[in-house]
Design a protein around this motif. Structure first.
Motif, PDB file in Angstrom:
ATOM      1  N   ILE A 381      -6.170   0.271   4.036  1.00 23.52           N
ATOM      2  CA  ILE A 381      -4.915   0.581   3.330  1.00 23.52           C
ATOM      3  C   ILE A 381      -5.210   0.921   1.866  1.00 23.52           C
ATOM      4  N   ARG A 382      -6.044   0.095   1.252  1.00 27.55           N
ATOM      5  CA  ARG A 382      -6.371   0.328  -0.167  1.00 27.55           C
ATOM      6  C   ARG A 382      -6.996   1.695  -0.361  1.00 27.55           C
ATOM      7  N   ARG A 383      -8.008   1.982   0.489  1.00 25.03           N
ATOM      8  CA  ARG A 383      -8.732   3.240   0.326  1.00 25.03           C
ATOM      9  C   ARG A 383      -7.810   4.426   0.619  1.00 25.03           C
ATOM     10  N   ALA A 384      -6.990   4.299   1.678  1.00 22.89           N
ATOM     11  CA  ALA A 384      -6.098   5.404   2.056  1.00 22.89           C
ATOM     12  C   ALA A 384      -5.074   5.659   0.947  1.00 22.89           C
ATOM     13  N   ALA A 385      -4.607   4.574   0.317  1.00 22.61           N
ATOM     14  CA  ALA A 385      -3.622   4.740  -0.758  1.00 22.61           C
ATOM     15  C   ALA A 385      -4.250   5.496  -1.927  1.00 22.61           C
ATOM     16  N   GLU A 417       4.828  -9.257   3.941  1.00 18.98           N
ATOM     17  CA  GLU A 417       4.732  -9.655   2.530  1.00 18.98           C
ATOM     18  C   GLU A 417       3.403  -9.179   1.942  1.00 18.98           C
ATOM     19  N   ARG A 418       2.344  -9.358   2.733  1.00 15.66           N
ATOM     20  CA  ARG A 418       1.014  -8.970   2.248  1.00 15.66           C
ATOM     21  C   ARG A 418       0.932  -7.455   2.042  1.00 15.66           C
ATOM     22  N   LEU A 419       1.571  -6.730   2.957  1.00 17.50           N
ATOM     23  CA  LEU A 419       1.561  -5.270   2.829  1.00 17.50           C
ATOM     24  C   LEU A 419       2.294  -4.856   1.552  1.00 17.50           C
ATOM     25  N   ALA A 420       3.401  -5.537   1.286  1.00 15.68           N
ATOM     26  CA  ALA A 420       4.166  -5.220   0.079  1.00 15.68           C
ATOM     27  C   ALA A 420       3.298  -5.462  -1.160  1.00 15.68           C
ATOM     28  N   GLU A 421       2.551  -6.579  -1.134  1.00 16.77           N
ATOM     29  CA  GLU A 421       1.658  -6.868  -2.275  1.00 16.77           C
ATOM     30  C   GLU A 421       0.614  -5.774  -2.440  1.00 16.77           C
ATOM     31  N   LEU A 422       0.041  -5.367  -1.286  1.00 14.61           N
ATOM     32  CA  LEU A 422      -1.010  -4.336  -1.341  1.00 14.61           C
ATOM     33  C   LEU A 422      -0.468  -3.038  -1.924  1.00 14.61           C
ATOM     34  N   LEU A 423       0.743  -2.680  -1.496  1.00 11.44           N
ATOM     35  CA  LEU A 423       1.322  -1.430  -1.990  1.00 11.44           C
ATOM     36  C   LEU A 423       1.532  -1.509  -3.506  1.00 11.44           C
ATOM     37  N   THR A 424       1.971  -2.686  -3.963  1.00 11.92           N
ATOM     38  CA  THR A 424       2.160  -2.836  -5.410  1.00 11.92           C
ATOM     39  C   THR A 424       0.814  -2.719  -6.118  1.00 11.92           C
ATOM     40  N   GLU A 425      -0.194  -3.443  -5.550  1.00 10.36           N
ATOM     41  CA  GLU A 425      -1.525  -3.378  -6.175  1.00 10.36           C
ATOM     42  C   GLU A 425      -2.033  -1.950  -6.251  1.00 10.36           C
ATOM     43  N   CYS A 426      -1.799  -1.183  -5.160  1.00  8.10           N
ATOM     44  CA  CYS A 426      -2.336   0.192  -5.102  1.00  8.10           C
ATOM     45  C   CYS A 426      -1.398   1.191  -5.770  1.00  8.10           C
ATOM     46  N   GLN A 427      -0.254   0.706  -6.188  1.00 15.84           N
ATOM     47  CA  GLN A 427       0.749   1.576  -6.821  1.00 15.84           C
ATOM     48  C   GLN A 427       1.085   2.767  -5.923  1.00 15.84           C
ATOM     49  N   LEU A 428       1.331   2.459  -4.663  1.00 18.76           N
ATOM     50  CA  LEU A 428       1.736   3.522  -3.733  1.00 18.76           C
ATOM     51  C   LEU A 428       3.170   3.238  -3.292  1.00 18.76           C
ATOM     52  N   ASP A 429       4.014   4.235  -3.425  1.00 22.19           N
ATOM     53  CA  ASP A 429       5.391   4.072  -2.983  1.00 22.19           C
ATOM     54  C   ASP A 429       5.395   3.949  -1.452  1.00 22.19           C
ATOM     55  N   ALA A 430       6.159   2.981  -0.922  1.00 19.39           N
ATOM     56  CA  ALA A 430       6.122   2.689   0.522  1.00 19.39           C
ATOM     57  C   ALA A 430       6.431   3.912   1.384  1.00 19.39           C
ATOM     58  N   GLN A 431       7.248   4.818   0.890  1.00 20.17           N
ATOM     59  CA  GLN A 431       7.641   5.969   1.723  1.00 20.17           C
ATOM     60  C   GLN A 431       6.445   6.870   2.079  1.00 20.17           C
TER      61      GLN A 431
END
Ligand SMILES: Nc1nc2c(ncn2[C@@H]2O[C@@H]3COP(=O)(O)O[C@H]4[C@@H](O)[C@H](n5cnc6c(=O)[nH]c(N)nc65)O[C@@H]4COP(=O)(O)O[C@H]3[C@H]2O)c(=O)[nH]1
Length: 698
Positions: A381-385, A417-431
């Protein structure tokens, strides 16, 4: 030589009284070295006042556990008038033991004669306990208190040596609990931990004091059964273990029933490296798993290569993330009408320094089994973001990047919850993130799946149900899922041109998905026939080698930058299309010439296989087939066409008048017209014109 100052004890007392460490002074001129002074810190340490100890020898501080060798060493130093340091197990007045870190120094008078011994003590109990704990910690599993792998190996080494010397049998048993991971994932780690402790207790009760039971990792245990009179004793123990593990266990008021898969191997004189025994038992355990769990298997030396491969991969996998052996490739998806790229799917690749490229089909199941899938997916997820940010520079309209999430990971507590944290960390909008979960999550736990998917939608991510059609999803749940896209599994696509079942399933899935407001992506499109069929079946998107293979980041960025949504209209989308089937090339040629003149788009096939390939590729209105061909019968072929493509008007053109089959075919509605060779051009053109008109009526 400098003159030693003479220090009468009395002059030192004030200073010694104020010292924070315990000080004791004994008279060295008297045989039993009675104590003449103790300071207040001594009383604080031992509980004894000065009055209680004055005149006594220090040995009253010793007790049953005081090491006699240490005491002898101290005594010898005192006899020789030397300084000495020791750590002795002493006892306080209230009986409590403590570690006394003691330094004894001789005090000499001006003539160098020994007059006193001064002892300075420090309480070293904390350090001693810590170091004992540390020893225990490094050799024991903190959860169950059982020896860990390191101690198991040490004990195994000793036991093998003893069994070889005394010619006794030794067995190594490897045990894995069946179905423990889902329980752990479902009820949480705390519950899982309690369960493991119970299992450990039961196993411990079944072995003898000289045997070693160890927790190797997770839900895996190993047992060294030593000093066996004969190998058959093992069977009895293993049967008892299976029975004990299968007894229900009550954890937090809930009865849980488990089973175990067990592998066992015997030590032979040839074994040089005892550690091999653990590997052998482990291999045999995997065979037990493959043979249906809740059983035990003996190591036989010629275990299935796939089992060995599984273990090999498992052992390598844990190092692979840390040592950067993973990478991602991206495979684009396309809209079947506009040709635009509708997203890219991230696929993990593992390049092992020795094994080379390991397929995800091999390592993903192993990662799931070992729980490593969670850290792997988070890495993906991190790398893809990160990569997505680079890809939108190449194609600013790129809608999303898809990542695969394994069911085990998806169903874990706090996944959302963890996914939400990861998205915030990676600064990727969920959409911009599309989560692909296989349909099998619905089989594992439909209620949790629905709940999690709703939460994911709330978060804003896009959701796809992968490998659709392979898991027998309950349609009841399907309609409750907030799924955006269904991905039709590759297995339905591969043979769709020839398999009427697959073609029907695809049409059914497309129509159902559209009713449920979902899009459909077909996976694994490799041929023009598959591509055209899916376009006509109103499938929305495609993914497959036909348009693009998975590519490294740089290549996919370049691909996206250059790609233009295309899809030229196909011939059959402009003109009526006829398919002529005959095993005589000359007949095909003259029919083609005749009918082309009327403006039709004409396709020809000499075999049934060719005919089905063309039917999948093109929107055919009318098929004209010979009746008796070398490899097939025209009415049979048309019968098949009728069930796969009921809208196509079917005509037989035969040199023979096989009345029986003709009347049967007409009666069953398989064919529209029966014409004979040699044909009359005008009559044939007339029949075809009417057939085309008939086909156009919806
Ligand atoms: N024969 C053929 N194959 C095609 C075609 N187009 C795409 N493919 C392959 O089909 C697989 C599609 O991915 P999937 O169904 O999610 O199936 C994936 C997915 O379930 C799993 N996987 C891959 N990467 C990850 C990951 O990061 N996490 C998880 N949990 N699973 C992953 O491993 C499976 C296999 O991945 P790959 O080997 O990369 O295989 C990919 C892709 O390379 C085609 O036209 N013909």
């Amino acid at each position: 030589m400098t003159q030693r100052p003479q220090l009468p004890i009395a002059s030192m007392v004030g200073a010694l009284d104020a010292m924070p460490v315990s000080v004791i002074i004994a008279d060295a001129k008297v045989a039993d070295m009675p104590i003449v002074y103790t300071n207040p810190a001594f009383e604080a340490l031992t509980g004894y006042t000065s009055d209680e100890v004055r005149g006594r020898n220090c040995r009253f501080l010793q007790g049953p556990d005081t090491a006699t060798e240490e005491v002898t060493r101290v005594r010898r130093a005192l006899q020789n008038g030397q300084s000495v340091q020791a750590v002795l197990r002493n006892y306080r007045k209230d009986g409590e033991a403590f570690w006394n870190e003691l330094t004894l120094v001789p005090l000499l008078d001006a003539n160098d004669a020994l007059v006193f011994y001064m002892g300075v003590s420090r309480d070293a109990t904390r350090e001693a306990n810590l170091s004992a704990e540390l020893d225990h910690y490094t050799s024991h599993d903190p959860l169950t208190g059982l020896p860990n792998r390191a101690l198991l190996e040490e004990r195994l080494e000793q036991s093998v040596r003893l069994s070889q010397r005394y010619k006794r049998e030794l067995a190594v048993v490897y045990l894995d609990l069946d179905g423990f991971k889902p329980i752990n994932d479902h009820f949480g780690h705390h519950f899982g931990d309690r369960l493991l402790q119970k299992v450990a207790k039961r196993l411990q009760a079944l072995i003898r004091p000289g045997d070693t039971l160890a927790r190797v990792e997770g839900d895996e245990f190993a047992i060294v059964l030593s000093d066996l009179a004969n190998a058959t004793d093992v069977v009895i123990i293993l049967e008892r273990i299976l029975a004990q593990v299968a007894e229900p266990m009550n954890v937090s008021g809930m009865d849980v029933q488990l089973s175990a898969s067990i592998g066992v191997t015997l030590s032979s004189d040839e074994v040089e490296d005892p550690m091999v025994l653990i590997q052998q038992a482990d291999l045999a355990m995997y065979q037990a798993k493959q043979r249906g769990r809740n059983n035990f298997q003996w190591y036989s030396g010629d275990l299935n290569a796939s089992v060995a491969q599984f273990i090999n991969i498992r052992n390598q996998l844990s190092k692979a993330i840390e040592t950067d052996q993973f990478s991602l490739v991206y495979q684009p998806k396309f809209d079947l009408r506009s040709g635009q790229c509708t997203g890219v799917e991230a696929l993990a690749r593992w390049t092992h320094p020795v094994l080379g490229e390991v397929s995800p089909n091999e390592f993903i199941p192993v990662a799931e089994k070992t729980g490593l899938i969670v850290s792997l997916s988070e890495w993906v997820i991190r790398r893809a973001a990160e990569d997505f940010k680079r890809l939108v520079l190449a194609d600013p309209d790129l809608p999303s990047v898809s990542v695969n999430i394994s069911p085990l990971h998806f169903l874990r507590e706090h996944f959302v919850e963890r996914l939400a944290e990861l998205l915030t960390e990676c600064q990727l909008d969920a959409q911009y993130l599309d989560i692909e979960v296989t349909e099998s999550v619905l089989l594992k736990d439909p209620e949790t799946t629905v709940r999690k998917m709703l939460a994911l939608k709330e978060l804003g991510v896009h959701l796809s149900l992968d490998d659709f059609g392979t898991g027998f999803s309950s349609l009841n749940y399907l309609k409750r899922l907030p799924i955006d896209t269904l991905k039709i599994d590759r297995s339905f696509i591969a043979d769709l041109a020839h398999n009427k079942g697959d073609a029907a399933i695809i049409q059914g899935i497309v129509s159902m998905a559209h009713h449920l407001n979902m899009k459909v992506v077909a996976e694994g499109i490799e041929t023009k026939a598959q591509y055209s069929f899916l376009r006509r079946a109103l499938c929305d998107e495609m993914q497959g080698y036909y348009r693009a293979r998975p590519m490294p980041l740089d290549d996919v960025a370049q691909f996206l930058a250059l790609h233009e949504g295309l899809t030229e209209p196909e011939d059959d989308e402009i003109r009526p299309t006829l398919l002529l089937v005959d095993d005589e090339p000359n007949v095909l040629r003259s029919l083609n010439r005749l009918l082309r003149r009327d403006g039709y788009h004409v396709l020809t096939a000499e075999t049934a296989d060719e005919a089905f390939e063309l039917l999948a590729q093109h929107q055919v209105q009318v098929i004209i087939s010979d009746q008796r061909m070398r490899h097939m019968n025209g009415t049979e072929l048309l019968n098949h066409v009728k069930s796969m493509y009921p809208g196509i008007v079917r005509i037989v053109l035969s040199g023979y008048m096989d009345l029986e089959s003709v009347t049967a075919a007409i009666n069953q509605g398989q064919i529209y017209k029966f014409l004979t060779k040699p044909w009359d051009d005008k009559e044939l053109r007339d029949v075809v014109r009417k057939a085309v008109r008939l086909a156009e009526v919806p």
